[in-house]
Scaffold this active site. Structure first.
Site, PDB file in Angstrom:
ATOM      1  CB  THR A   1      -6.488  26.407  15.873  1.00 17.13           C
ATOM      2  OG1 THR A   1      -6.519  27.840  15.930  1.00 17.13           O
ATOM      3  CG2 THR A   1      -5.865  25.970  14.553  1.00 17.13           C
TER       4      THR A   1
ATOM      5  CG  ASP B   1      -5.409  -0.122  -4.157  1.00 16.35           C
ATOM      6  OD1 ASP B   1      -5.540   0.169  -5.362  1.00 16.35           O
ATOM      7  OD2 ASP B   1      -5.208   0.748  -3.280  1.00 16.35           O
TER       8      ASP B   1
ATOM      9  CG  HIS C   1      -2.004  -3.516   4.022  1.00 18.08           C
ATOM     10  ND1 HIS C   1      -2.305  -2.888   5.212  1.00 18.08           N
ATOM     11  CD2 HIS C   1      -1.818  -2.525   3.114  1.00 18.08           C
ATOM     12  CE1 HIS C   1      -2.314  -1.589   5.038  1.00 18.08           C
ATOM     13  NE2 HIS C   1      -2.026  -1.335   3.766  1.00 18.08           N
TER      14      HIS C   1
ATOM     15  N   GLY D   1       0.811  -1.204   0.000  1.00 14.55           N
ATOM     16  CA  GLY D   1       0.000   0.000   0.000  1.00 14.55           C
ATOM     17  C   GLY D   1       0.847   1.257   0.000  1.00 14.55           C
TER      18      GLY D   1
END
Length: 242
Positions: free
Chosen positions: A168, A92, A20, A15
């Site tokens: 913020t 993928d 993976h 990936g």
């Protein structure tokens, strides 16, 4: 494809951020885990280098890294039993779409919540309808931090932040999260309008937190989404047993 279906074999998805892995016994996924990129092309110990290894990669530099690994087979788009695939479609996305369609039927929409957030759909005749790509949650947060002068690094909250923030940190959380889940809602609603009988499946690293956000904000959409962590590994399994 696997010459001896009784064999244990290994799947690897390269990936954009991590590797993976999936360990299979025949067609059963017995273990799935993630690792960082490796310094040498070898499966994590104690797995044997002699195991058949089926690789799907979206990172060309890492693809070259594994090119000469023994017993390795790289999966290509030509092996995906879907129609109208275009040459630059990520392997993928294609594997996830194939796995979802084979498991829940076509038509199907897949949402992948990895480094990139993608939508990919196919109709009842296994034709790719198309999809969309945008930066995922983590990438959007890190881009604001890295590409601005004063915005801070912000953690991903487990629950929805206030929509109208007064600091913020929560303003960044609100802007990114509410925009993404509104986008998911819109894509899913539009897809189901065109394909009312379709299933929708979500996968990828941010699937759980995004589903939690959707349940809080758009519960009617969240109930229509199936969550499956290992969808792309299932796609590799479809290729191996074909």
């Amino acid at each position: 494809m696997l010459s001896n279906p009784s064999k244990t074999w290994l799947a690897l998805i390269i990936g954009n951020s991590r590797l993976h892995w999936g360990l299979f016994n025949q067609q059963t996924l017995t273990k799935a885990w993630d690792t960082n990129y490796l310094s040498t092309p070898s499966p994590p110990l104690p797995l044997s280098p002699s195991l058949p290894l089926f690789i799907a990669s979206v990172v060309p530099t890492q693809t070259k890294f594994w090119q000469n690994y023994p017993n390795a087979k790289f999966i290509t788009l030509n092996e995906i039993a879907l129609n109208n695939l275009y040459p630059t479609l990520g392997i993928d996305r294609a594997l996830a779409l194939l796995a979802a369609g084979e498991t829940w039927g076509f038509p199907i929409l897949v949402i992948d919540t990895g480094t990139a957030l993608t939508f990919t759909g196919a109709d009842s005749n296994r034709n790719l309808i198309g999809g969309a790509i945008l930066p995922g949650l983590g990438l959007q947060f890190s881009t604001l931090t890295n590409k601005t002068g004063q915005l801070p690094n912000v953690e991903l909250p487990q629950q929805l932040p206030p929509r109208y923030a007064v600091n913020t940190q929560e303003a960044i959380q609100s802007g990114i999260i509410y925009t993404i889940i509104a986008g998911i809602k819109d894509f899913v609603a539009a897809w189901l309008q065109d394909f009312p009988q379709s299933h929708v499946v979500i996968t990828g690293g941010d699937r759980t937190v995004l589903c939690n956000y959707l349940k809080s904000q758009y519960p009617e959409i969240a109930t229509k989404i199936i969550v499956e962590k290992n969808l792309i590994l299932w796609g590799i399994r479809e290729i191996v047993r074909s």
